[in-house]
Design an enzyme around this catalytic site. Structure first.
Site, PDB file in Angstrom:
ATOM      1  N   ARG A 278      -2.353  -2.663 -18.378  1.00  0.00           N
ATOM      2  CA  ARG A 278      -3.639  -1.954 -18.385  1.00  0.00           C
ATOM      3  C   ARG A 278      -3.631  -0.892 -17.283  1.00  0.00           C
ATOM      4  O   ARG A 278      -3.622  -1.228 -16.094  1.00  0.00           O
ATOM      5  CB  ARG A 278      -4.795  -2.913 -18.092  1.00  0.00           C
ATOM      6  CG  ARG A 278      -4.824  -4.168 -18.902  1.00  0.00           C
ATOM      7  CD  ARG A 278      -6.159  -4.848 -18.775  1.00  0.00           C
ATOM      8  NE  ARG A 278      -7.121  -4.113 -19.555  1.00  0.00           N
ATOM      9  CZ  ARG A 278      -7.223  -4.184 -20.871  1.00  0.00           C
ATOM     10  NH1 ARG A 278      -6.423  -4.971 -21.561  1.00  0.00           N
ATOM     11  NH2 ARG A 278      -8.122  -3.480 -21.517  1.00  0.00           N
TER      12      ARG A 278
ATOM     13  N   ASP B 108      -7.446  13.161 -24.854  1.00  0.00           N
ATOM     14  CA  ASP B 108      -7.364  11.765 -24.419  1.00  0.00           C
ATOM     15  C   ASP B 108      -6.697  11.019 -25.572  1.00  0.00           C
ATOM     16  O   ASP B 108      -7.341  10.641 -26.551  1.00  0.00           O
ATOM     17  CB  ASP B 108      -8.779  11.244 -24.145  1.00  0.00           C
ATOM     18  CG  ASP B 108      -8.785   9.773 -23.771  1.00  0.00           C
ATOM     19  OD1 ASP B 108      -7.728   9.122 -23.866  1.00  0.00           O
ATOM     20  OD2 ASP B 108      -9.868   9.276 -23.396  1.00  0.00           O
TER      21      ASP B 108
ATOM     22  N   THR C 137      -4.386   5.859 -21.832  1.00  0.00           N
ATOM     23  CA  THR C 137      -4.214   4.515 -21.292  1.00  0.00           C
ATOM     24  C   THR C 137      -2.788   4.116 -21.644  1.00  0.00           C
ATOM     25  O   THR C 137      -2.142   4.762 -22.476  1.00  0.00           O
ATOM     26  CB  THR C 137      -5.192   3.501 -21.930  1.00  0.00           C
ATOM     27  OG1 THR C 137      -5.025   3.537 -23.343  1.00  0.00           O
ATOM     28  CG2 THR C 137      -6.629   3.816 -21.575  1.00  0.00           C
TER      29      THR C 137
ATOM     30  N   LYS D 224      -2.694   0.419 -25.085  1.00  0.00           N
ATOM     31  CA  LYS D 224      -3.137   0.311 -26.488  1.00  0.00           C
ATOM     32  C   LYS D 224      -1.891   0.382 -27.374  1.00  0.00           C
ATOM     33  O   LYS D 224      -1.035  -0.482 -27.265  1.00  0.00           O
ATOM     34  CB  LYS D 224      -4.174   1.383 -26.776  1.00  0.00           C
ATOM     35  CG  LYS D 224      -5.428   1.210 -25.905  1.00  0.00           C
ATOM     36  CD  LYS D 224      -6.536   2.154 -26.276  1.00  0.00           C
ATOM     37  CE  LYS D 224      -7.811   1.850 -25.554  1.00  0.00           C
ATOM     38  NZ  LYS D 224      -7.906   2.345 -24.180  1.00  0.00           N
TER      39      LYS D 224
ATOM     40  N   GLU E  75      -0.637   4.864  -0.461  1.00  0.00           N
ATOM     41  CA  GLU E  75      -1.455   6.064  -0.726  1.00  0.00           C
ATOM     42  C   GLU E  75      -0.600   7.319  -0.582  1.00  0.00           C
ATOM     43  O   GLU E  75       0.218   7.427   0.332  1.00  0.00           O
ATOM     44  CB  GLU E  75      -2.617   6.121   0.266  1.00  0.00           C
ATOM     45  CG  GLU E  75      -3.707   5.122  -0.058  1.00  0.00           C
ATOM     46  CD  GLU E  75      -4.792   5.087   0.995  1.00  0.00           C
ATOM     47  OE1 GLU E  75      -4.661   5.758   2.029  1.00  0.00           O
ATOM     48  OE2 GLU E  75      -5.783   4.379   0.771  1.00  0.00           O
TER      49      GLU E  75
ATOM     50  N   TYR F 203       0.851  -1.201   0.000  1.00  0.00           N
ATOM     51  CA  TYR F 203       0.000   0.000   0.000  1.00  0.00           C
ATOM     52  C   TYR F 203       0.884   1.248   0.000  1.00  0.00           C
ATOM     53  O   TYR F 203       1.898   1.288   0.703  1.00  0.00           O
ATOM     54  CB  TYR F 203      -0.896   0.034   1.253  1.00  0.00           C
ATOM     55  CG  TYR F 203      -2.346  -0.138   0.880  1.00  0.00           C
ATOM     56  CD1 TYR F 203      -3.008   0.866   0.178  1.00  0.00           C
ATOM     57  CD2 TYR F 203      -3.039  -1.296   1.191  1.00  0.00           C
ATOM     58  CE1 TYR F 203      -4.329   0.703  -0.191  1.00  0.00           C
ATOM     59  CE2 TYR F 203      -4.361  -1.457   0.827  1.00  0.00           C
ATOM     60  CZ  TYR F 203      -4.999  -0.455   0.123  1.00  0.00           C
ATOM     61  OH  TYR F 203      -6.301  -0.608  -0.249  1.00  0.00           O
TER      62      TYR F 203
HETATM   63  N1  PLP Z   1     -10.186   6.722 -23.496  1.00  0.00           N
HETATM   64  C1  PLP Z   1     -10.252   6.207 -24.721  1.00  0.00           C
HETATM   65  C2  PLP Z   1     -10.070   7.122 -25.905  1.00  0.00           C
HETATM   66  C3  PLP Z   1     -10.479   4.838 -24.917  1.00  0.00           C
HETATM   67  O1  PLP Z   1     -10.581   4.347 -26.145  1.00  0.00           O
HETATM   68  C4  PLP Z   1     -10.641   4.020 -23.780  1.00  0.00           C
HETATM   69  C5  PLP Z   1     -10.875   2.568 -23.882  1.00  0.00           C
HETATM   70  O2  PLP Z   1     -10.950   1.944 -24.873  1.00  0.00           O
HETATM   71  C6  PLP Z   1     -10.591   4.594 -22.520  1.00  0.00           C
HETATM   72  C7  PLP Z   1     -10.360   5.949 -22.402  1.00  0.00           C
HETATM   73  C8  PLP Z   1     -10.855   3.809 -21.275  1.00  0.00           C
HETATM   74  O3  PLP Z   1      -9.805   3.027 -20.889  1.00  0.00           O
HETATM   75  P1  PLP Z   1      -9.998   1.860 -19.825  1.00  0.00           P
HETATM   76  O4  PLP Z   1     -10.705   0.773 -20.526  1.00  0.00           O
HETATM   77  O5  PLP Z   1      -8.588   1.543 -19.425  1.00  0.00           O
HETATM   78  O6  PLP Z   1     -10.794   2.404 -18.690  1.00  0.00           O
END
Ligand code: PLP
Length: 470
Positions: free
Chosen positions: A253, A218, A244, A247, A65, A63
């Site tokens: 993950r 994002d 993320t 990908k 935090e 842990y």
């Molecule tokens: N943002 C985008 C653009 C995504 O395509 C995704 C998932 O495919 C996410 C966020 C969410 O990611 P997670 O599945 O790790 O929560």
């Protein structure tokens, strides 16, 4: 001399195959599936052995935090070293000056990273604008339908989407600008889950500035391409960048939030303080240190020349796939791709994305149904999304993706015959016919032979046995 293990603890040192053969078997079967199928899901990848080792390490026991140097638990000397290293590598991968940018590497996933970023930037019921889900946006960018607020990003904030043009498949920036005049968002989001083209960040910045709004990108899908210099960097324009790590970036993950630092800013009200507090304690508890170790490993790998080669190949493979599909006469949303994915519109063939997804699954091709331009809803989408990063990690080149296009074409031809044979538009009637089809069985064998001729990153395929299907 060390003490003997207590009898009630012996199973703590038993390997998985003995401790839990049921789970061990399922994992082995899933590994074989990954090996024997053509993995074309645009949000997936095959990570490295080193990332999986770090992810499965004893760091899961700890842990921590708080942040490095300021924890709510003792015993964090090495965890502090790890998180600091991970932050440093994450900034280096994206060529960011630590005086101008910082990063929080604790988000458990992309969705939680986004919610924490929104929590940091805006207040409950403030207004945000993101790309609509049927246009390729992600759920967490404010998704709601006429009937229901689906994502927490539309439940706790107010949301108005922008869209792609029904013909062009491109973000309709003019319409976005007009609507922003009326809606006056406090947060504008770029980046998406199913958008095959580059973003006009300069235009988005201009629109955000007009309304004194934050601009967040994002970059989850194309982060690996940004890291390799194969995609324009959102960092040149945005206040916050979320991602993320699993990908195109090919890590474990998880999620990360990058925030801009401004010279002379009041530390208490800085994006750094707001983002860090939003992640913990507002949205999360203890960080997953095993995952942070795995991100650190992935960031080291993403900074390598081999990763740049991989990212270039991802784009070259997407181009080869797109060209071959267009050569067969198929329609792609926006007419092609600038990144790692294509959106394949099957409406002209009279097929739905759901039918093709199902037949692909029967023949060992893994992809997902997706709305394509002109679709009204994401529930019955007219196409599929295809990504090239996972197979590129297995060593696929342009000629291999031409073969993938041939196999996809065969799948469509068979599906058209099956649709005729089923004599009904219903998915369940179609599936019943598909499951009994000799042509489907034949194609499945062909795909499996092709897929298993490629190596598999991260695990020894010679130790795998093919699962017996019931
Ligand atoms: N943002 C985008 C653009 C995504 O395509 C995704 C998932 O495919 C996410 C966020 C969410 O990611 P997670 O599945 O790790 O929560």
């Amino acid at each position: 001399m060390s003490r003997p293990v207590e009898s009630y603890n012996t199973f703590l040192n038993t390997p998985l195959s003995e401790a839990d053969p049921d789970v061990a078997r399922i994992i082995e079967h899933e590994k074989y599936r990954q090996f024997a199928e053509l993995e074309l899901i645009a949000s997936e990848n095959f990570t490295s052995q080193a990332v999986m080792e770090a992810n499965g390490s004893a760091l899961t026991n700890k842990y921590s935090e708080g942040l490095p140097g300021a924890r709510y638990y003792g015993g964090n000397e090495y965890i502090d070293q790890l998180e600091t290293l991970c932050q440093k590598r994450a900034l280096e991968v994206f060529k960011l000056d630590p005086k101008e940018w910082g990063v929080n590497v604790q988000p458990y996933s992309g969705s939680t990273a986004n919610f924490a970023a929104f929590t940091a930037l805006i207040k409950p019921f403030d207004r945000l604008m993101g790309l609509d889900l049927p246009s390729g946006g992600h759920l967490t960018h404010g998704y709601q339908t006429d009937k229901k607020k689906i994502s927490s990003s539309s439940i706790y904030f107010q949301s108005m989407p922008y869209r792609v043009g029904t013909e062009s498949g491109l973000v309709d920036y003019d319409r976005l600008e007009e609507n922003a005049e009326l809606y006056r968002p406090q947060l504008l989001i770029c980046g998406a889950s199913a958008y095959p083209r580059d973003w006009d960040y300069a235009r988005m910045r201009k629109i955000a500035d007009k309304h004194n709004a934050y601009l967040l990108c994002d970059m989850a899908h194309f982060a690996g391409l940004v890291a390799a210099g194969e995609h324009e960097s959102p960092f040149n324009y945005c206040d916050i960048v979320t991602t993320t790590t699993h990908k195109t970036l090919r890590g474990p993950r998880a999620g990360m939030i990058f925030f801009r630092k401004r010279e002379g800013e009041d530390k208490k009200d800085s994006l750094e303080t707001r983002v860090n507090q939003a992640v913990f304690p507002s949205c999360q508890g203890g960080p997953h240190n095993n995952t942070i170790a795995a991100i650190a490993v992935a960031m080291k790998q993403a900074a390598s020349p081999e990763f740049v080669q991989y990212a270039k190949q991802v784009r070259a493979n997407t181009q080869a796939l797109a060209k071959k599909l267009i050569g067969y006469g198929y329609r792609l949303s926006s007419g092609g791709s600038d990144n790692h994915l294509v959106l394949w519109d099957l409406k002209p063939q009279g097929l739905t994305g759901s039918k093709i997804e199902k037949v692909c699954e029967l023949v060992n091709i893994t992809l997902n149904k997706n709305s394509v331009c002109g679709d009204k809803s994401a529930v019955t989408p007219g196409g599929v999304r295809i990504g090239t990063s996972a197979l590129t990690s297995r060593g696929f080149k342009e000629v291999d993706f031409e073969k993938v296009a041939d196999l996809l074409h065969s799948t469509v031809e068979i599906s058209l015959e099956l649709q005729k044979e089923a004599g009904s538009k219903l998915l369940k009637d179609f599936l019943a016919v598909a499951q009994k089809s000799d042509k489907v069985a034949e194609l499945q064998k062909k795909v499996e032979a092709f897929a298993t001729s490629f190596p598999m990153p991260g695990f020894d395929v010679s130790a795998l046995t093919k699962p017996q299907k019931h």
